[in-house]
Design a protein around this motif. Sequence first.
Motif, short mmCIF file in Angstrom:
data_model
loop_
_atom_site.label_atom_id
_atom_site.label_comp_id
_atom_site.label_asym_id
_atom_site.label_seq_id
_atom_site.Cartn_x
_atom_site.Cartn_y
_atom_site.Cartn_z
N LYS A 59 -0.58 -7.10 -40.02
CA LYS A 59 -0.38 -5.98 -40.32
C LYS A 59 0.06 -5.28 -41.97
N GLN A 215 1.61 3.94 -39.27
CA GLN A 215 0.63 3.21 -39.25
C GLN A 215 1.25 1.89 -39.04
N GLN A 247 2.01 6.53 -47.19
CA GLN A 247 0.03 6.23 -46.80
C GLN A 247 -0.13 4.86 -46.78
N ASN A 250 -6.65 1.87 -46.48
CA ASN A 250 -7.71 0.49 -46.12
C ASN A 250 -8.46 0.53 -47.30
#
Length: 270
Positions: A59, A215, A247, A250
């Motif tokens: 992850k 996330q 945050q 990507n």
Amino acid sequence: MKALYTSILVLFFCFFTSCKETKYKPSSKTVDTAAASSAKQDSSSLLDKCINAHGGIQKWTSFTGISYNLEENGKTVYQLTNIKDRRAYLKSNDYEVGFDGKVAWAKPDASKIPGKSPAFYYNLDFYFLGVPFLLKDPGVVATDEGTSVINGKNYKTLKITFGSEIGLSPEDVYYLYLNPETFRLEILTYSVSFFKKENAQINSAKTYSEYKEVQGIMMPTKLENFEWNDGKLGKSTNHIRLFSDIQFLNEIPDKSIFEAPKGSITESIN
């Protein structure tokens, strides 16, 4: 630095800024985090249990970058780091700091930067926040030290050392104290030998608390320094760092943000 990955560099500026702090070792080379995520993992090891408790290495390495706001002593610093190659950008009301992959830079100067050096400071908070994931870097040796008792509470204990060719302070030793039920990191202790090699003693501690899931990754939002004597957590040194607006990214749309602007001072990273 000789390894592809970045290992920990102690940042010890308590003599200069009246607090104790450490910094991880900077890297000037690209980090192949995809290789780390695809490598065979021993999920039964204590380090992997800790990493899995925080969300897992796959992850972590699935993201390109991380950004957040850091509040310390009433001042806020925005920080952005490319997880893949460790380029960085920091901005406060007083300065901008960055790392473009080869040089660390500061604008307008380094007078208000902790340690008075952009190379000293640009990745400090990222590396503390990136534990335990960054302990998968090559050259890092993690040893299960069993159970420790700190202030009456049991902890699973990881000892972290480094290969002799890793970074600038391979003499450094770190201990991670994990909650025995969740395997989450709660206390990090460390030696400070960057300025004095003979001073490689465990004499500082940092607590990780107020975790928040971001996330799919568990992130501490409060890091606090404490005195550490004879295996006991002492008084708080009142050095507290609060993280907000964390945050994972990507992609980083504007990679030019890492480049040294005109008028900045620069320091090479070897």
